[in-house]
Motif scaffolding. Structure first.
Motif, mmCIF file in Angstrom:
data_model
loop_
_atom_site.group_PDB
_atom_site.id
_atom_site.type_symbol
_atom_site.label_atom_id
_atom_site.label_comp_id
_atom_site.label_asym_id
_atom_site.label_seq_id
_atom_site.Cartn_x
_atom_site.Cartn_y
_atom_site.Cartn_z
ATOM 1 N N ALA A 203 -6.769 19.846 -45.068
ATOM 2 C CA ALA A 203 -8.188 19.694 -44.749
ATOM 3 C C ALA A 203 -8.727 20.870 -43.944
ATOM 4 N N GLY A 204 -7.849 21.793 -43.552
ATOM 5 C CA GLY A 204 -8.282 22.944 -42.768
ATOM 6 C C GLY A 204 -8.337 22.687 -41.277
ATOM 7 N N ARG A 205 -7.932 21.515 -40.851
ATOM 8 C CA ARG A 205 -7.916 21.169 -39.426
ATOM 9 C C ARG A 205 -6.534 21.517 -38.862
ATOM 10 N N VAL A 239 -3.297 28.433 -44.703
ATOM 11 C CA VAL A 239 -4.740 28.182 -44.660
ATOM 12 C C VAL A 239 -5.411 29.131 -43.683
ATOM 13 N N ASP A 240 -4.767 29.387 -42.534
ATOM 14 C CA ASP A 240 -5.316 30.281 -41.508
ATOM 15 C C ASP A 240 -5.053 31.754 -41.813
ATOM 16 N N PHE A 304 -5.944 20.706 -51.172
ATOM 17 C CA PHE A 304 -6.781 21.560 -50.327
ATOM 18 C C PHE A 304 -8.232 21.082 -50.392
ATOM 19 N N VAL A 305 -8.858 20.905 -49.240
ATOM 20 C CA VAL A 305 -10.263 20.520 -49.208
ATOM 21 C C VAL A 305 -11.151 21.695 -49.596
ATOM 22 N N ASN A 306 -10.788 22.875 -49.132
ATOM 23 C CA ASN A 306 -11.556 24.083 -49.448
ATOM 24 C C ASN A 306 -11.018 24.686 -50.749
ATOM 25 N N PRO A 307 -11.832 24.729 -51.807
ATOM 26 C CA PRO A 307 -11.360 25.268 -53.085
ATOM 27 C C PRO A 307 -10.833 26.698 -52.982
ATOM 28 N N LYS A 308 -11.353 27.460 -52.024
ATOM 29 C CA LYS A 308 -10.899 28.846 -51.877
ATOM 30 C C LYS A 308 -9.439 28.915 -51.403
ATOM 31 N N ASP A 309 -9.003 27.911 -50.640
ATOM 32 C CA ASP A 309 -7.605 27.875 -50.199
ATOM 33 C C ASP A 309 -6.686 27.656 -51.397
ATOM 34 N N GLU A 311 -7.444 28.381 -54.462
ATOM 35 C CA GLU A 311 -7.549 29.595 -55.274
ATOM 36 C C GLU A 311 -6.617 30.683 -54.752
#
Length: 325
Positions: A203-205, A239-240, A304-309, A311
């Motif tokens: 989720a990017g958290r 992710v980071d 992944f919540v963020n599609p760019k992650d 990708e």
């Protein structure tokens, strides 16, 4: 005691076998004596389950080798054999676990533990890309998890199972809520803390993810889920865009569980992200004996919540030589 520091050694012993099941040392200031009592209690509670299950797996393994049955404990025998097969993590073993769980549920139809494990067998099939109808199996995994909760709404393991099953549906918010509820019911539940950390990473958290993952590792350092928790730390770092750290955790995860094929794909992506084409290709080669890994299976296992992650992850795998299907 040394100065203001108190050193305590704690052991969990099987008196019948004269075996030490768990041991740990603690060093704390004398003023924190009451806090260390709570910490020791929490550590023992979290250590009991994986140690006990490991012993049961050893007994089950011996029974399988000697073809020993337990006619007076049919349900328990079926359940423990199913657990043994489940943790072997191959397609054949997952199929065997499902067959045994069907039998266990004939004996005890509404047992939350068996229903939860049965749910996880369907998830394992989807994660691995073995399912011909993954959407149907995801529905079945969720159905079984819900049935477990209806059987016992206070069962933390059932809520943990539903939280994990919901991660396949794209409803990560509800999945996270289920895992948080599982921890409310059983604060020392290491597996729920580790899974919560995994989903928070996707989720990017990532800061929150690291806290829960470390909580799980501290609570149960010998848990069979340990490789997955370390892997989740790698995901959080990926992710980071902290690629050197992600690679280090991916290497640790693979070392801790070499028979989990998806660890090699993470390892390949992390090598590629660090510009090590040779290492990436080597990691993919190590994954080959486990069969093909489709883009659909990868998506289910990497929510992944963020599609760019996603990708970026797929892009680095492609650089490593992976061909998506």
């Amino acid at each position: 005691r040394s100065g203001n520091t108190l050193r305590i050694s704690a052991e969990l012993t099987d008196g019948l076998r004269n075996q030490t099941l768990w041991a740990q040392r603690f060093e704390v200031p004398v003023d924190d004596l009451f806090k260390i009592q709570d910490r020791i209690t929490s550590s023992i509670v979290s250590a009991v389950e994986p140690v006990y299950l490991r012993q049961q797996e050893q007994v089950t393994s011996q029974n399988l080798a000697n073809n020993i049955q337990a006619p007076n404990m049919q349900y328990w025998d079926y359940l423990m054999r199913a657990r043994w097969h489940f943790w072997r993590a191959s397609r054949k073993h997952i199929d065997s676990a499902q067959q045994l769980l069907v039998k266990a549920l004939v004996v005890q139809p509404d047992d939350a533990t068996a229903l939860s494990l049965f749910s996880f067998t369907y998830m394992a099939r989807v994660w691995a890309g073995w399912s011909d109808n993954p959407k149907d199996e995801i529905i079945e995994a969720n159905r079984l998890a819900l049935r477990a909760i209806r059987s016992d709404d206070s069962d933390a393991n059932a809520h943990f199972t539903l939280g994990t099953a919901l991660s396949f549906t794209g409803n990560l918010g509800q999945a996270i809520a289920e895992l948080e509820h599982a921890l409310t019911l059983y604060p020392q539940f290491a597996a729920a803390a580790g899974e919560l950390g995994r989903l928070l990473a996707f989720a990017g958290r990532t800061d929150e993810a690291a806290e829960y993952i470390l909580q799980a590792i501290d609570a149960s350092p010998h848990d069979p889920h340990l490789s997955l928790w370390v892997r989740s730390r790698a995901i959080a770092c990926f992710v980071d865009e902290q690629y050197p750290q992600a690679l280090a955790y991916a290497q640790q995860a693979t070392a801790k569980r070499a028979n989990w094929f998806f660890n090699y794909y993470l390892l390949a992506a992390c090598y590629a992200a660090n510009g090590d084409a040779e290492g990436a290709a080597r990691a993919l080669e190590q994954a080959k004996p486990y069969g093909a890994y489709t883009l659909q299976a990868l998506r289910f296992g990497h929510p992944f919540v963020n599609p760019k992650d996603l990708e970026r992850f797929v892009g680095h795998l492609t650089q490593a030589g992976w061909v998506s299907t």
